[in-house]
Write a protein that holds these residues in place. Structure first.
Motif, PDB file in Angstrom:
ATOM      1  N   GLY A   1       1.884 -10.264 -25.807  1.00  0.00           N
ATOM      2  CA  GLY A   1       3.132 -11.013 -25.761  1.00  0.00           C
ATOM      3  C   GLY A   1       2.875 -12.430 -25.300  1.00  0.00           C
ATOM      4  N   LEU A   2       3.172 -13.397 -26.155  1.00  0.00           N
ATOM      5  CA  LEU A   2       2.903 -14.799 -25.840  1.00  0.00           C
ATOM      6  C   LEU A   2       4.174 -15.637 -25.920  1.00  0.00           C
ATOM      7  N   GLY A   3       5.290 -15.045 -25.478  1.00  0.00           N
ATOM      8  CA  GLY A   3       6.497 -15.830 -25.293  1.00  0.00           C
ATOM      9  C   GLY A   3       6.361 -16.677 -24.047  1.00  0.00           C
ATOM     10  N   ALA A   4       7.478 -17.139 -23.514  1.00  0.00           N
ATOM     11  CA  ALA A   4       7.431 -18.041 -22.357  1.00  0.00           C
ATOM     12  C   ALA A   4       6.708 -17.397 -21.181  1.00  0.00           C
ATOM     13  N   LEU A   5       7.026 -16.128 -20.888  1.00  0.00           N
ATOM     14  CA  LEU A   5       6.403 -15.464 -19.745  1.00  0.00           C
ATOM     15  C   LEU A   5       4.944 -15.127 -20.017  1.00  0.00           C
TER      16      LEU A   5
ATOM     17  N   PRO B   1     -11.640 -14.734 -19.010  1.00  0.00           N
ATOM     18  CA  PRO B   1     -11.559 -14.913 -20.459  1.00  0.00           C
ATOM     19  C   PRO B   1     -10.322 -14.172 -20.956  1.00  0.00           C
ATOM     20  N   VAL B   2      -9.331 -14.894 -21.436  1.00  0.00           N
ATOM     21  CA  VAL B   2      -8.036 -14.318 -21.771  1.00  0.00           C
ATOM     22  C   VAL B   2      -7.819 -14.307 -23.279  1.00  0.00           C
ATOM     23  N   THR B   3      -7.449 -13.137 -23.782  1.00  0.00           N
ATOM     24  CA  THR B   3      -7.002 -12.987 -25.161  1.00  0.00           C
ATOM     25  C   THR B   3      -5.506 -12.707 -25.130  1.00  0.00           C
ATOM     26  N   GLY B   4      -4.772 -13.380 -25.978  1.00  0.00           N
ATOM     27  CA  GLY B   4      -3.343 -13.136 -26.091  1.00  0.00           C
ATOM     28  C   GLY B   4      -3.007 -12.616 -27.471  1.00  0.00           C
ATOM     29  N   TRP B   5      -2.041 -11.686 -27.516  1.00  0.00           N
ATOM     30  CA  TRP B   5      -1.622 -11.143 -28.808  1.00  0.00           C
ATOM     31  C   TRP B   5      -0.131 -11.360 -28.985  1.00  0.00           C
ATOM     32  N   SER B   6       0.267 -11.719 -30.192  1.00  0.00           N
ATOM     33  CA  SER B   6       1.677 -11.873 -30.533  1.00  0.00           C
ATOM     34  C   SER B   6       1.886 -11.401 -31.962  1.00  0.00           C
ATOM     35  N   ARG B   7       3.148 -11.178 -32.319  1.00  0.00           N
ATOM     36  CA  ARG B   7       3.435 -10.707 -33.675  1.00  0.00           C
ATOM     37  C   ARG B   7       3.172 -11.793 -34.704  1.00  0.00           C
ATOM     38  N   SER B   8       3.421 -13.040 -34.331  1.00  0.00           N
ATOM     39  CA  SER B   8       3.197 -14.157 -35.251  1.00  0.00           C
ATOM     40  C   SER B   8       2.106 -15.054 -34.693  1.00  0.00           C
ATOM     41  N   PRO B   9       1.480 -15.882 -35.514  1.00  0.00           N
ATOM     42  CA  PRO B   9       0.369 -16.712 -35.045  1.00  0.00           C
ATOM     43  C   PRO B   9       0.793 -17.694 -33.950  1.00  0.00           C
ATOM     44  N   LYS B  10      -0.062 -17.854 -32.954  1.00  0.00           N
ATOM     45  CA  LYS B  10       0.147 -18.820 -31.882  1.00  0.00           C
ATOM     46  C   LYS B  10      -1.171 -19.556 -31.647  1.00  0.00           C
ATOM     47  N   VAL B  11      -1.069 -20.785 -31.184  1.00  0.00           N
ATOM     48  CA  VAL B  11      -2.238 -21.564 -30.780  1.00  0.00           C
ATOM     49  C   VAL B  11      -1.985 -22.060 -29.372  1.00  0.00           C
ATOM     50  N   ILE B  12      -2.813 -21.605 -28.428  1.00  0.00           N
ATOM     51  CA  ILE B  12      -2.674 -21.999 -27.026  1.00  0.00           C
ATOM     52  C   ILE B  12      -4.059 -22.391 -26.524  1.00  0.00           C
TER      53      ILE B  12
ATOM     54  N   CYS C   1      -6.189 -16.424 -29.259  1.00  0.00           N
ATOM     55  CA  CYS C   1      -4.923 -15.886 -29.756  1.00  0.00           C
ATOM     56  C   CYS C   1      -5.159 -14.985 -30.971  1.00  0.00           C
ATOM     57  N   GLN C   2      -4.551 -13.819 -30.932  1.00  0.00           N
ATOM     58  CA  GLN C   2      -4.612 -12.871 -32.028  1.00  0.00           C
ATOM     59  C   GLN C   2      -3.181 -12.515 -32.430  1.00  0.00           C
ATOM     60  N   HIS C   3      -3.025 -12.028 -33.661  1.00  0.00           N
ATOM     61  CA  HIS C   3      -1.705 -11.584 -34.095  1.00  0.00           C
ATOM     62  C   HIS C   3      -1.855 -10.516 -35.166  1.00  0.00           C
ATOM     63  N   GLY C   4      -0.798  -9.771 -35.400  1.00  0.00           N
ATOM     64  CA  GLY C   4      -0.812  -8.739 -36.426  1.00  0.00           C
ATOM     65  C   GLY C   4      -1.590  -7.506 -36.017  1.00  0.00           C
TER      66      GLY C   4
ATOM     67  N   PRO D   1       8.802  -8.196 -25.689  1.00  0.00           N
ATOM     68  CA  PRO D   1      10.204  -7.777 -25.638  1.00  0.00           C
ATOM     69  C   PRO D   1      10.335  -6.326 -26.100  1.00  0.00           C
ATOM     70  N   ASP D   2      11.459  -5.729 -25.788  1.00  0.00           N
ATOM     71  CA  ASP D   2      11.745  -4.358 -26.207  1.00  0.00           C
ATOM     72  C   ASP D   2      12.471  -4.400 -27.542  1.00  0.00           C
TER      73      ASP D   2
END
Length: 308
Positions: free
Chosen positions: A139-143, A157-168, A173-176, A195-196
């Motif tokens: 989850g890579l929303g605001a929180l 070393p942090v990996t973040g995952w979201s449903r849609s592509p993000k660049v931070i 960053c991973q998605h899908g 989110p739920d």
């Protein structure tokens, strides 16, 4: 004068009334804030899902419903809510979540529980450096973004995952679906901040838990339904998951008979990871009303299709 209805629990009104009025005054807004406006005269509704308001259809002049909660899963499907809905993204809430998550990641990283349990046995055990401890944030929303960036600043070393592509910057960053597999592989600590929604329910299940390295640890300050409880308990029993710290649950308060309470490898906290902060949330509400009156886009507008 702008008419604003406060639709939350009575104790919230007692806590929020004066800070809200101060926030409106500081923003230069002429607001009549009450709990008992005539619905068809209301310009904005300040709302909490556990309050008395369930039917929005009488609020025919309402320009927006402004939630005090970050999560909107309890209201987003309300068919009577046809006006814009804004969720709460409060800098105070965000700071609280960052502190809670960083604290529990460091607790796991430094093996503080074990150190306390064996403090009378003099068993020196030097933890690895943060740079040697991969952490994944789902989850890579605001929180999620704020927590991921803080953990990266601490050296993980942090990996973040979201449903849609993000660049931070500083975050892998991973998605899908394929990205989820990559995000879980090698993650020694996983933080859930999704989110739920129907798409995220049981995100951690028997299959995804098995993708983690044996002995991984789970931190869930996001939403209870993100985890298949039976699958997590089985993974804890088998040792696939070494420990879970859980702040949110499908049923709250967590029932006394639930296995999480007695499981030796589960830490339960009572939904305290992040709370809306009165002063900063009042500022967010005031800014959104100012925007509404100025014809500017609302902040944190909920996408009804996505559910957040």
């Amino acid at each position: 004068m702008i008419k604003v209805q406060f639709a939350a629990t009575p104790e919230r009104w007692e806590t929020y009334a004066e800070p809200m009025r101060a926030g409106f005054s500081n923003a230069g807004l002429d607001v009549d804030l009450r709990v008992d406006h005539t619905p068809d005269a209301v310009d904005y509704v300040i709302y909490a899902p556990n309050g008395p308001l369930k039917d929005f259809s009488p609020y025919t002049s309402c320009k927006a419903v402004l939630s005090l909660w970050a999560g909107v899963e309890k209201v987003v499907g309300n068919t009577s809510l046809t006006m814009p809905l804004c969720r709460m993204v409060d800098p105070g809430l965000t700071a609280g979540m960052v502190e809670w998550v960083a604290g529990h990641v460091l607790r796991y990283h430094l093996d503080i529980d074990r150190s306390i349990a064996t403090q009378d046995q003099w068993q020196p055990r030097v933890p690895p450096l943060a740079m040697e401890r991969p952490v994944t944030v789902l989850g890579l929303g605001a929180l999620g973004r704020a927590c991921a960036e803080t953990l990266a600043q601490l050296g993980f070393p942090v990996t973040g995952w979201s449903r849609s592509p993000k660049v931070i910057e500083g975050i892998t960053c991973q998605h899908g679906d394929d990205g989820l597999t990559r995000a879980l592989a090698g993650a020694e600590i996983v933080v859930l901040l999704l989110p739920d929604t129907p798409a995220t329910e049981n995100m951690l299940n028997a299959e995804t838990l098995a993708r983690l390295p044996r002995g991984a640890r789970i931190i869930n300050p996001g939403r209870g339904p993100l985890i298949d409880d039976d699958a997590l308990l089985a993974a804890l029993d088998s040792g696939q998951i070494a420990h879970a710290t859980l702040d949110v649950f499908r049923i709250e308060p967590l029932p006394a008979e639930h296995r999480y309470w007695a499981h030796p490898n589960v830490t339960v906290t009572p939904h305290i990871a992040a709370e809306t902060r009165v002063v900063t949330s009042a500022q967010v509400i005031a800014e959104n009303i100012r925007r509404g009156e100025a014809g500017e886009p609302f902040l944190h507008l909920v996408d009804r299709e996505l559910g957040y």
